[in-house]
Design an enzyme around this catalytic site. Structure first.
Site, mmCIF file in Angstrom:
data_model
loop_
_atom_site.group_PDB
_atom_site.id
_atom_site.type_symbol
_atom_site.label_atom_id
_atom_site.label_comp_id
_atom_site.label_asym_id
_atom_site.label_seq_id
_atom_site.Cartn_x
_atom_site.Cartn_y
_atom_site.Cartn_z
ATOM 1 N N CYS A 1 0.815 -1.212 0.000
ATOM 2 C CA CYS A 1 0.000 0.000 0.000
ATOM 3 C C CYS A 1 0.849 1.263 0.000
ATOM 4 O O CYS A 1 0.373 2.333 -0.386
ATOM 5 C CB CYS A 1 -0.951 0.003 1.199
ATOM 6 N N PRO B 1 6.160 -4.354 11.310
ATOM 7 C CA PRO B 1 6.646 -5.711 11.062
ATOM 8 C C PRO B 1 6.144 -6.363 9.787
ATOM 9 O O PRO B 1 6.726 -7.345 9.326
ATOM 10 C CB PRO B 1 6.135 -6.484 12.288
#
Length: 430
Positions: free
Chosen positions: A50, A113
């Site tokens: 994204c 993460p």
């Protein structure tokens, strides 16, 4: 062979540009094949999230022209637009950039993460498409190793913050009591799973998950005593949602302005808080024009992100040092590989000389020659033939003024300086 990392991210382009150059997971295999054929790329992998689209390549020439032209044709976007918002890194800089990305140092939310898993997916897809060679494979493995060290040896992964966390954090600033709100989550992937977790921890007890497949929606919703529906059910569920957070891999918007207008009428214009994490966007930008909708994209999460950066700055500096050493180590390994073919050829030539001289010695022994004289001749022959070509090339280099070759030879064969006494053989061959 040149190593290149070329990309576009949240720092260089807004979401309306980024969404135009994303690659859907099921299209990456075809794109990898096309890029190798049309852009003269030896090895290539694609990372598309994204917040970034990046191409990691090895190619024979240090030029991004063919790659940018292909990218423009593939996504139907002008090359001039790409040039204005893309970046490129070569050689060690490319290796360093990949390691920073995998470690979360280049993410919108510092240290998040998820990017490491996305990088591993990019590696797997490139392997499936047979677009991965030895150079990129070694770089990815070193990148994963460095990212693991960053996670285990620094505090950057403690209390992990993600885009999902940032979205929910923004909602908590708008709603005083989250337990009074109902949430509609669009998608059922890892990001939405994190969103659901953070919403639950914030007190939200009414969660509906809308997804393309009902099975996956049920799997996720069941973890939070929620309800699962299909994407086609969103218009019916929207009037009851105070919070809408979307993150799918759909190439087209899922929620449009018309559906939002109808929902607001049924809600008697009670406001709806929306966050569109997806790129390409899941919610039409025009939805944000409605008076009672507060629509945010990933680019609007800056305040939460800035707080995150401040809290993790010390860990980020430690991680940066690990990345620097990891990139330097990788380049050292690659440079060392460059000597392998030369060493093989050198050994082959020496073994050929050995075999010729040994055959001559064996024939002399079979003919009854004195063994001591045969051994002496063997040693002399080996010495003369092994040093003949280097001696000729060394004299030629000096006659041409390339006196630095003398220093290389002394270093290569561990010789003392020219003015020193004859070296002790035991010093070099024990």
């Amino acid at each position: 062979m040149a190593l290149l990392a070329l990309g576009i991210n949240h720092k260089t382009a807004p979401v309306d540009i980024r969404e135009r150059v994303t690659f859907a997971p099921d299209h990456i295999g075809g794109a990898l094949s096309a890029i190798r054929e049309q852009a003269q790329i030896n090895e290539v992998a694609i990372l598309s999230t994204c917040n970034r689209t990046e191409l990691y390549c090895s190619l024979d020439h240090q030029d991004t022209g063919a790659l940018l032209s292909w990218l423009g044709r593939y996504h139907n976007i002008q090359v001039s637009q790409l040039e204005a918002c893309t970046y490129s890194y070569w050689g060690e800089d490319a290796a360093r950039h990949m390691m920073r990305v995998a470690s979360g140092l280049d993410s919108l939310v510092l240290g998040e993460p998820q990017i490491l898993g996305q990088m591993k997916d990019a590696y797997a897809l490139a392997n499936e498409a047979n677009s991965m060679g030895s150079l990129l494979s070694k770089l990815f493995q070193q990148t994963f190793s460095v990212a693991k060290r960053v996670r285990t040896d620094t505090a950057i992964g403690e209390n992990p913050v993600s885009v999902a966390y940032a979205a929910v954090s923004m909602a908590t600033r708008i709603f005083a009591d989250m337990s009074e709100n109902k949430a509609l989550l669009i998608g059922a992937g890892e990001t939405i799973e994190l969103v659901a977790k953070h919403l639950w921890e914030s007190g939200v007890r009414h969660i509906t998950v809308a997804n393309r497949t009902l099975t996956r929606a049920r799997e996720l919703a069941s973890q939070f005593n929620g309800e699962a529906v299909l994407l086609s059910d969103i218009p019916d569920r929207l009037p009851y949602a105070d919070i809408v957070i979307a993150s799918t891999a759909s190439p087209l918007p899922i929620l449009g302005k018309g559906a939002a207008e109808r929902a607001l009428k049924l809600r008697r214009h009670s406001p709806i808080f929306m966050v569109d994490i997806a790129v390409p966007r899941d919610i039409e930008p025009q939805v944000g024009e409605l008076d009672d909708v507060y629509l945010y994209t990933v680019d609007d999460l800056k305040e939460v992100v800035e707080e995150n950066i401040k809290s993790r700055q010390g860990a980020a500096e430690e991680a940066a040092h690990l990345v620097e050493s990891g990139a330097a180590e990788f380049m050292s390994q690659i440079r060392a590989l460059g000597a392998v073919s030369t060493l093989k050829q050198f050994r082959g030539q020496a073994e050929m000389i050995r075999d010729i001289e040994l055959e001559k010695a064996m024939k002399s022994l079979e003919a009854g020659s004195d063994p001591q004289k045969v051994l002496a001749a063997l040693a002399r022959g080996l010495t003369n033939k092994l040093i003949h070509s280097p001696s000729v090339q060394l004299r030629n280099a000096n006659s041409e003024g390339r006196v630095e070759v003398n220093d290389w030879v002394r270093e290569l064969f561990e010789l003392d300086s020219a003015d020193s006494a004859t070296p002790n053989p035991k010093q070099h061959f024990n």
